[in-house]
Design a protein around this motif. Structure first.
Motif, PDB file in Angstrom:
ATOM      1  N   LEU A 144      28.090   5.531  19.089  1.00  0.00           N
ATOM      2  CA  LEU A 144      29.160   6.499  18.516  1.00  0.00           C
ATOM      3  C   LEU A 144      29.312   6.357  17.070  1.00  0.00           C
ATOM      4  N   VAL A 145      29.550   5.203  16.430  1.00  0.00           N
ATOM      5  CA  VAL A 145      29.692   5.178  14.988  1.00  0.00           C
ATOM      6  C   VAL A 145      28.154   5.873  14.351  1.00  0.00           C
ATOM      7  N   ARG A 146      27.055   5.673  14.683  1.00  0.00           N
ATOM      8  CA  ARG A 146      25.869   6.108  14.254  1.00  0.00           C
ATOM      9  C   ARG A 146      25.938   7.478  14.311  1.00  0.00           C
ATOM     10  N   HIS A 147      26.253   8.205  15.608  1.00  0.00           N
ATOM     11  CA  HIS A 147      26.447   9.522  15.973  1.00  0.00           C
ATOM     12  C   HIS A 147      27.437  10.126  14.795  1.00  0.00           C
ATOM     13  N   ALA A 148      28.507   9.693  14.792  1.00  0.00           N
ATOM     14  CA  ALA A 148      29.552  10.264  14.016  1.00  0.00           C
ATOM     15  C   ALA A 148      29.112  10.179  12.399  1.00  0.00           C
ATOM     16  N   LEU A 149      28.102   9.494  12.165  1.00  0.00           N
ATOM     17  CA  LEU A 149      27.890   9.314  10.791  1.00  0.00           C
ATOM     18  C   LEU A 149      26.388  10.067  10.571  1.00  0.00           C
ATOM     19  N   ASP A 150      25.948  10.604  11.777  1.00  0.00           N
ATOM     20  CA  ASP A 150      24.527  11.409  11.761  1.00  0.00           C
ATOM     21  C   ASP A 150      23.486  10.556  11.036  1.00  0.00           C
ATOM     22  N   ALA A 151      23.558   9.285  11.320  1.00  0.00           N
ATOM     23  CA  ALA A 151      22.533   8.229  10.887  1.00  0.00           C
ATOM     24  C   ALA A 151      21.544   8.363  11.922  1.00  0.00           C
ATOM     25  N   PRO A 152      20.013   7.827  11.591  1.00  0.00           N
ATOM     26  CA  PRO A 152      18.993   7.821  12.438  1.00  0.00           C
ATOM     27  C   PRO A 152      19.171   7.128  13.738  1.00  0.00           C
ATOM     28  N   GLU A 153      18.770   7.732  14.759  1.00  0.00           N
ATOM     29  CA  GLU A 153      18.911   7.081  16.074  1.00  0.00           C
ATOM     30  C   GLU A 153      18.639   5.655  16.216  1.00  0.00           C
ATOM     31  N   ARG A 154      17.619   5.297  15.607  1.00  0.00           N
ATOM     32  CA  ARG A 154      17.341   3.625  15.663  1.00  0.00           C
ATOM     33  C   ARG A 154      18.563   2.716  14.988  1.00  0.00           C
ATOM     34  N   ARG A 155      19.485   3.286  14.298  1.00  0.00           N
ATOM     35  CA  ARG A 155      20.761   2.573  13.393  1.00  0.00           C
ATOM     36  C   ARG A 155      21.588   2.129  14.257  1.00  0.00           C
ATOM     37  N   TRP A 156      21.655   2.563  15.631  1.00  0.00           N
ATOM     38  CA  TRP A 156      22.565   1.701  16.515  1.00  0.00           C
ATOM     39  C   TRP A 156      22.234   0.375  16.652  1.00  0.00           C
ATOM     40  N   LEU A 157      21.009  -0.132  16.520  1.00  0.00           N
ATOM     41  CA  LEU A 157      20.569  -1.454  16.408  1.00  0.00           C
ATOM     42  C   LEU A 157      21.113  -2.076  15.103  1.00  0.00           C
ATOM     43  N   GLY A 158      21.650  -3.323  15.251  1.00  0.00           N
ATOM     44  CA  GLY A 158      22.242  -4.076  13.971  1.00  0.00           C
ATOM     45  C   GLY A 158      23.774  -3.760  13.862  1.00  0.00           C
ATOM     46  N   LEU A 159      24.302  -2.735  14.604  1.00  0.00           N
ATOM     47  CA  LEU A 159      25.658  -2.741  14.339  1.00  0.00           C
ATOM     48  C   LEU A 159      26.334  -3.533  15.303  1.00  0.00           C
ATOM     49  N   ASN A 160      26.876  -4.555  14.848  1.00  0.00           N
ATOM     50  CA  ASN A 160      27.687  -5.649  15.852  1.00  0.00           C
ATOM     51  C   ASN A 160      28.895  -5.765  15.443  1.00  0.00           C
ATOM     52  N   HIS A 161      29.634  -5.819  16.506  1.00  0.00           N
ATOM     53  CA  HIS A 161      31.235  -5.607  16.499  1.00  0.00           C
ATOM     54  C   HIS A 161      31.764  -6.876  17.299  1.00  0.00           C
ATOM     55  N   HIS A 162      32.958  -7.327  16.502  1.00  0.00           N
ATOM     56  CA  HIS A 162      33.807  -8.599  17.074  1.00  0.00           C
ATOM     57  C   HIS A 162      34.161  -8.082  18.367  1.00  0.00           C
ATOM     58  N   ASN A 163      34.369  -9.219  19.098  1.00  0.00           N
ATOM     59  CA  ASN A 163      35.448  -8.754  20.484  1.00  0.00           C
ATOM     60  C   ASN A 163      36.721  -8.451  20.122  1.00  0.00           C
ATOM     61  N   CYS A 164      36.964  -7.437  20.539  1.00  0.00           N
ATOM     62  CA  CYS A 164      38.303  -6.843  20.486  1.00  0.00           C
ATOM     63  C   CYS A 164      38.494  -6.376  19.104  1.00  0.00           C
ATOM     64  N   GLY A 165      37.338  -6.144  18.332  1.00  0.00           N
ATOM     65  CA  GLY A 165      37.619  -5.418  16.882  1.00  0.00           C
ATOM     66  C   GLY A 165      37.827  -3.931  17.372  1.00  0.00           C
ATOM     67  N   LEU A 166      38.517  -3.251  16.369  1.00  0.00           N
ATOM     68  CA  LEU A 166      38.960  -1.965  16.593  1.00  0.00           C
ATOM     69  C   LEU A 166      38.313  -0.858  15.492  1.00  0.00           C
ATOM     70  N   THR A 167      37.581  -0.086  16.173  1.00  0.00           N
ATOM     71  CA  THR A 167      36.907   1.106  15.269  1.00  0.00           C
ATOM     72  C   THR A 167      37.558   2.551  15.698  1.00  0.00           C
ATOM     73  N   VAL A 168      37.899   3.457  14.850  1.00  0.00           N
ATOM     74  CA  VAL A 168      38.606   4.614  14.940  1.00  0.00           C
ATOM     75  C   VAL A 168      37.788   5.752  14.424  1.00  0.00           C
ATOM     76  N   LEU A 169      37.618   6.560  15.234  1.00  0.00           N
ATOM     77  CA  LEU A 169      36.864   7.759  14.702  1.00  0.00           C
ATOM     78  C   LEU A 169      37.646   9.075  14.855  1.00  0.00           C
ATOM     79  N   ARG A 170      37.424   9.773  13.892  1.00  0.00           N
ATOM     80  CA  ARG A 170      38.368  11.257  14.146  1.00  0.00           C
ATOM     81  C   ARG A 170      37.561  12.555  14.191  1.00  0.00           C
ATOM     82  N   TYR A 171      37.459  13.098  15.346  1.00  0.00           N
ATOM     83  CA  TYR A 171      36.834  14.551  15.506  1.00  0.00           C
ATOM     84  C   TYR A 171      37.928  15.394  15.233  1.00  0.00           C
TER      85      TYR A 171
END
Length: 203
Positions: A144-171
């Motif tokens: 979803l972060v990759r999608h929001a930034l319109d990054a290449p599809e393969r860039r979901w790989l390598g995006l690692n998140h902390h357990n209970c880390g918080l990410t916020v997207l605005r549409y």
């Protein structure tokens, strides 16, 4: 102008001491969830959504207890699945090996469920301002972060998140998606961050 604030959370640390694949939270994971709940207490969410895996269910239960009256929904679309059948050509060897481990059915079903999540959450609402919380897994947060930034599809790989880390997207109906916060762990003390990484990677 209508807008959706989408709060994304990776579940708390999984209990590896239990036997079986679908295990719940470790004691550290439960504490992570409790601290996240304290941070989110009082946020006017329209709903809490979570996947069906025990670690997501238990995280959602802890957080929802701090959000009385907020409806809670379980959905396969925000479960633990492969978000994209990514072509391994040109990827680092370890990523190619990782992708090769997924069976054919998951290469079909995972992207289908991910598309459902994108259609449901990655848009502005028809009207008004909406806040929703999705307690899910690392792969979907990354997608979803990759999608929001319109990054290449393969860039979901390598995006690692902390357990209970918080990410916020605005549409918003007025423009492209905004990444408001990414992997925010201000609510977690250093010893509860970067679960699964070597100690010298923790910060």
């Amino acid at each position: 102008m209508a807008s959706r604030l989408l709060f994304l959370v990776r579940h708390g640390e999984q209990d590896r001491a239990e036997e079986g694949g679908d295990t719940g939270l470790s004691p550290r994971g439960r504490r992570q969830a409790e601290l996240l709940a304290a941070r989110l207490r009082g946020t006017p969410f329209a709903a809490v959504h979570h996947g069906p895996a025990r670690r997501a269910v238990e995280t959602a239960e802890v957080v929802a207890a701090a959000l009385p009256g907020v409806p809670v929904h379980c959905s396969e679309s925000v479960g633990d699945h492969l978000p994209h059948d990514t072509d391994p050509a040109g990827l680092p060897e370890r990523y190619a090996e990782f992708l090769a481990g997924f069976p054919e059915p998951e290469r079909i079903e995972g992207p289908r469920r991910t598309a459902e999540a994108v259609a449901r959450f990655a848009t502005a609402p028809a009207e008004g301002d909406v806040r929703e919380l999705v307690i899910t897994h690392n792969f979907l947060v990354g997608w979803l972060v990759r999608h929001a930034l319109d990054a290449p599809e393969r860039r979901w790989l390598g995006l690692n998140h902390h357990n209970c880390g918080l990410t916020v997207l605005r549409y918003s109906s007025g423009g492209p998606p905004n990444l408001i916060a990414h992997n925010d762990v201000a609510h977690l003390p250093p010893e509860l961050r970067a679960t699964g990484l070597p100690p010298d990677y923790r910060f």
